[in-house]
Design an enzyme around this catalytic site. Structure first.
Site, PDB file in Angstrom:
ATOM      1  N   LYS A 257       0.843  -1.208   0.000  1.00 41.49           N
ATOM      2  CA  LYS A 257       0.000   0.000   0.000  1.00 41.49           C
ATOM      3  C   LYS A 257       0.869   1.246   0.000  1.00 41.49           C
ATOM      4  CE  LYS A 257      -3.084   2.599   3.165  1.00 41.49           C
ATOM      5  NZ  LYS A 257      -3.889   2.582   4.398  1.00 41.49           N
ATOM      6  N   ASP A 262      -2.703  10.261   3.531  1.00 41.50           N
ATOM      7  CA  ASP A 262      -4.058   9.811   3.829  1.00 41.50           C
ATOM      8  C   ASP A 262      -4.755  10.812   4.746  1.00 41.50           C
ATOM      9  OD1 ASP A 262      -6.394   8.461   4.286  1.00 41.50           O
ATOM     10  OD2 ASP A 262      -5.496   6.851   5.495  1.00 41.50           O
ATOM     11  N   LYS A 269      -9.975  12.729   8.547  1.00 46.66           N
ATOM     12  CA  LYS A 269      -9.362  12.373   9.826  1.00 46.66           C
ATOM     13  C   LYS A 269      -9.296  13.599  10.731  1.00 46.66           C
ATOM     14  CE  LYS A 269      -6.124   8.759   8.321  1.00 46.66           C
ATOM     15  NZ  LYS A 269      -6.637   7.677   9.162  1.00 46.66           N
ATOM     16  N   ASP A 280       1.756   6.616   5.308  1.00 49.11           N
ATOM     17  CA  ASP A 280       0.791   5.636   4.816  1.00 49.11           C
ATOM     18  C   ASP A 280       1.235   4.999   3.489  1.00 49.11           C
ATOM     19  OD1 ASP A 280      -1.496   4.304   5.582  1.00 49.11           O
ATOM     20  OD2 ASP A 280      -2.856   5.604   4.459  1.00 49.11           O
ATOM     21  N   ASP A 339     -12.046   6.742   4.599  1.00 47.96           N
ATOM     22  CA  ASP A 339     -10.751   6.578   5.263  1.00 47.96           C
ATOM     23  C   ASP A 339     -10.305   5.110   5.250  1.00 47.96           C
ATOM     24  OD1 ASP A 339      -8.486   7.325   6.580  1.00 47.96           O
ATOM     25  OD2 ASP A 339      -9.430   7.518   8.563  1.00 47.96           O
ATOM     26  N   GLU A 341      -9.438   3.325   2.851  1.00 45.52           N
ATOM     27  CA  GLU A 341      -9.077   3.366   1.429  1.00 45.52           C
ATOM     28  C   GLU A 341      -8.036   2.314   1.053  1.00 45.52           C
ATOM     29  OE1 GLU A 341      -7.628   5.106   3.689  1.00 45.52           O
ATOM     30  OE2 GLU A 341      -5.522   4.820   3.183  1.00 45.52           O
ATOM     31  N   ARG A 343      -7.607  -0.848   1.762  1.00 49.12           N
ATOM     32  CA  ARG A 343      -8.120  -2.154   1.313  1.00 49.12           C
ATOM     33  C   ARG A 343      -8.645  -2.093  -0.120  1.00 49.12           C
ATOM     34  NH1 ARG A 343     -12.085  -2.316   6.355  1.00 49.12           N
ATOM     35  NH2 ARG A 343     -10.352  -1.054   7.127  1.00 49.12           N
TER      36      ARG A 343
HETATM   37  N1  BES Z   1      -3.883   4.552   7.115  1.00 49.60           N
HETATM   38  C1  BES Z   1      -4.943   4.305   8.014  1.00 49.60           C
HETATM   39  C2  BES Z   1      -4.560   3.359   9.151  1.00 49.60           C
HETATM   40  C3  BES Z   1      -3.608   3.898  10.172  1.00 49.60           C
HETATM   41  C4  BES Z   1      -4.008   4.790  11.123  1.00 49.60           C
HETATM   42  C5  BES Z   1      -2.310   3.462  10.178  1.00 49.60           C
HETATM   43  C6  BES Z   1      -3.119   5.259  12.070  1.00 49.60           C
HETATM   44  C7  BES Z   1      -1.417   3.906  11.133  1.00 49.60           C
HETATM   45  C8  BES Z   1      -1.818   4.810  12.071  1.00 49.60           C
HETATM   46  C9  BES Z   1      -6.125   3.669   7.277  1.00 49.60           C
HETATM   47  O1  BES Z   1      -6.296   4.084   5.966  1.00 49.60           O
HETATM   48  C10 BES Z   1      -7.353   4.042   8.044  1.00 49.60           C
HETATM   49  O2  BES Z   1      -7.591   5.200   8.179  1.00 49.60           O
HETATM   50  N2  BES Z   1      -8.064   3.046   8.549  1.00 49.60           N
HETATM   51  C11 BES Z   1      -9.219   3.281   9.319  1.00 49.60           C
HETATM   52  C12 BES Z   1     -10.231   2.236   8.972  1.00 49.60           C
HETATM   53  C13 BES Z   1     -11.605   2.487   9.548  1.00 49.60           C
HETATM   54  C14 BES Z   1     -12.228   3.700   8.915  1.00 49.60           C
HETATM   55  C15 BES Z   1     -12.462   1.268   9.301  1.00 49.60           C
HETATM   56  C16 BES Z   1      -8.830   3.187  10.801  1.00 49.60           C
HETATM   57  O3  BES Z   1      -7.997   2.360  11.137  1.00 49.60           O
HETATM   58  O4  BES Z   1      -9.363   3.952  11.581  1.00 49.60           O
HETATM   59 ZN    ZN Z   2      -4.541   4.685   4.950  1.00 50.31          ZN
HETATM   60 ZN    ZN Z   3      -7.408   5.871   5.756  1.00 49.66          ZN
END
Ligand code: BES
Ligand code: ZN
Ligand code: ZN
Length: 492
Positions: A257, A262, A269, A280, A339, A341, A343
């Site tokens: 990825k 992000d 966020k 990210d 967010d 994204e 996957r």
């Molecule tokens: N890139 C983030 C995950 C992340 C967050 C990695 C903080 C490292 C530190 C990912 O794209 C994301 O935002 N995931 C969300 C998913 C949720 C909306 C189901 C998350 O983990 O909150």
């Molecule tokens: Zn992300």
């Molecule tokens: Zn995200």
């Protein structure tokens, strides 16, 4: 920085700093019997003071009484407690000390083989020193880090110099990954990553293909297209192909990825620590670092690296919660949070990788879920797989490289948690339950039966507040996964 080996008596070496390892409560420097009698008393005193405590180093000036200007004593603790990481960790400290003292070169005495197997010790010294001497200074007007040359004293040189060369390439792969992962989002977008990948390909004579925004759309990469459409920095799919094996041999496919920033998109966020979302892209950077090393090591296998890269931005063209998109494999996904994204772009890349290359194995890396940090913290990556043998091999590599992983389950119950009322799947699970696993469940839907392992590096890809200190992982990106997977590939 050059590393060379020497087989002479270390006491005879003219060097700015001679470094030796010391066991807990020992009065001896491992590998030295006869340091000049004129300074033995000050060394003995220092040995008493430091007690060989693991990770402790002490520099003793020799006032021109020996060939070495200084002697560095490096504690490695109790013999029974020495792990695969001990020498790597302590060597990192030594190298940073040498850099702090602005030395042009220094020497290290390999610990005796009855204590630590010599190939392994030489590899750990190389990795520890090289990685510890990398610092992200690209945007500092005044650079601090120096890179002294290193001599390693060994009793027998055959095989060891090959191991050192090998570890140098591995460490350079890690450093490459760190150096691009640390780039700020205004200096690194999907196009920048594609250019960097082309650079590796040209230098190492491997194949590189990059799909543009239009090509992605035309070819049916619905996930990458949707996530990328909100940014004026266009999305890319980067493919590197190393052919070290025979033409018809199935490759290993690595997918990473690379969201160069992000923001969360329309599901924006919160502002706190949003700057960290420049990391990210770490999964993709890991794949690029591995591909660089794989081609330099000339591994006799076929390996394909696939990096879907986008910037996830809010705007008038962004994809939205409520959208239903079609992924590369034809399955539809209801977007409930923009967010989630990672996957979406990974699902496209995984499906493409399986269809195009019929691989032996697929491994993916992603800073995929915040939930992974909640579950495992910032020193252990989550692994989720559809194949026990593959999982075991990754665990074995993890033990050897000290890049820690922990397995999470993925069964039908979790697969059911991402069922959608209006599409084949939805891009989030149910509330906060098992967030790391429901993300992996989404990825599982992208492939058919190929042995696959997903590595969620959200906690380990860069140093965070709770990250355990390691001298070879200074602040910023860690390059997690590069050593782990290179070990796995080299053991194949
Ligand atoms: N890139 C983030 C995950 C992340 C967050 C990695 C903080 C490292 C530190 C990912 O794209 C994301 O935002 N995931 C969300 C998913 C949720 C909306 C189901 C998350 O983990 O909150
Ligand atoms: Zn992300
Ligand atoms: Zn995200």
């Amino acid at each position: 920085m050059k590393i060379k080996i020497e087989t002479t008596n270390p006491s005879r070496k003219k060097t700015e700093m001679l470094c030796g390892f010391v066991l807990e409560n020992s009065e001896k420097i491992l590998g030295i019997n006869n340091i000049s009698s004129k300074i033995t008393s000050s060394i003995r005193q220092s040995l008493k003071d430091m007690k060989g405590e693991s990770g402790k180093i002490i520099v003793v000036p020799t006032n021109n009484k020996t060939q070495a200007k200084r002697i560095l004593l490096a504690g490695i603790g109790k013999k029974e407690k020495i792990t695969n990481d001990t020498i790597r960790f302590v060597s990192g400290k030594i190298a940073q000390k040498a850099s702090e003292l602005k030395l042009k070169e220094f020497s290290i005495i390999l610990p005796p083989s009855y204590l630590i197997e010599s190939i392994s010790a030489a590899s750990q010294i190389t990795e520890g020193c090289k990685m510890a001497l990398y610092k992200f200074e690209k945007f500092k007007s005044k650079k601090e880090q120096s890179s002294p040359d290193i001599s390693i004293f060994v009793s027998k040189s055959n095989k060891i110099s090959k191991a050192i060369k090998n570890s140098e390439i591995v460490s350079e792969g890690v450093i490459f990954t760190k150096s691009i992962a640390n780039l700020p989002p205004n200096e690194c977008n999907p196009t920048t990553l594609a250019t960097l990948a082309k650079g590796i390909a040209k230098k190492n004579k491997i194949k590189c293909t990059v799909f543009s925004k239009n090509e992605l759309k035309k070819k049916g990469f619905g996930g990458i297209t949707a996530v990328g459409q909100g940014s004026k920095n266009e999305p890319k799919l980067i493919i590197l192909e190393h052919q070290g094996g025979s033409r018809n041999e199935k490759p290993i496919v690595l997918v990473g990825k690379a969201v160069t920033f992000d923001t969360g998109g329309i599901s924006l966020k919160p502002g706190e620590k949003m700057d960290e979302m420049k990391f990210d892209k770490c999964g993709g950077c890991t794949v690029l670092g591995i591909m660089k090393a794989v081609s330099e090591l000339k591994l006799p296998i076929n390996v394909v690296g696939i990096v879907p890269s986008v910037e996830n931005m809010p705007g008038g063209d962004s994809y939205r919660p409520g959208d239903i998109i079609k992924l590369y494999n034809g399955k539809t996904a209801e977007i409930l949070n923009t967010d989630a994204e990672g996957r979406l772009i990974l699902a496209d890349a995984l499906a493409f990788g399986e269809k195009k290359y019929s691989p032996k194995t697929i491994i993916d890396f992603a800073t995929l879920t915040g939930a992974c940090i909640v579950a495992l913290g910032t020193n252990v990556a989550a692994i989720i797989s559809n194949n026990e043998r593959l999982t075991q091999k990754i665990k074995d590599s993890s033990r050897r490289t000290t890049e820690e992983v922990w397995e999470l389950p993925l069964n039908e119950d979790y697969m059911n948690m991402i069922k959608s009322d209006v599409a084949d799947m939805k891009n989030i699970g149910i509330g906060r339950a098992a967030g790391t696993i429901t993300a992996a469940a989404f990825l599982r839907n992208a492939i058919e039966e190929t042995p696959w392992i997903h590595i969620d590096i959200a906690g380990v890809a860069w140093t965070q507040v709770a990250t355990k200190f390691k001298p070879y992982n200074p602040k910023g990106a860690t390059g997690f996964g590069v050593r782990l997977i290179l070990d796995y590939l080299q053991k194949m």
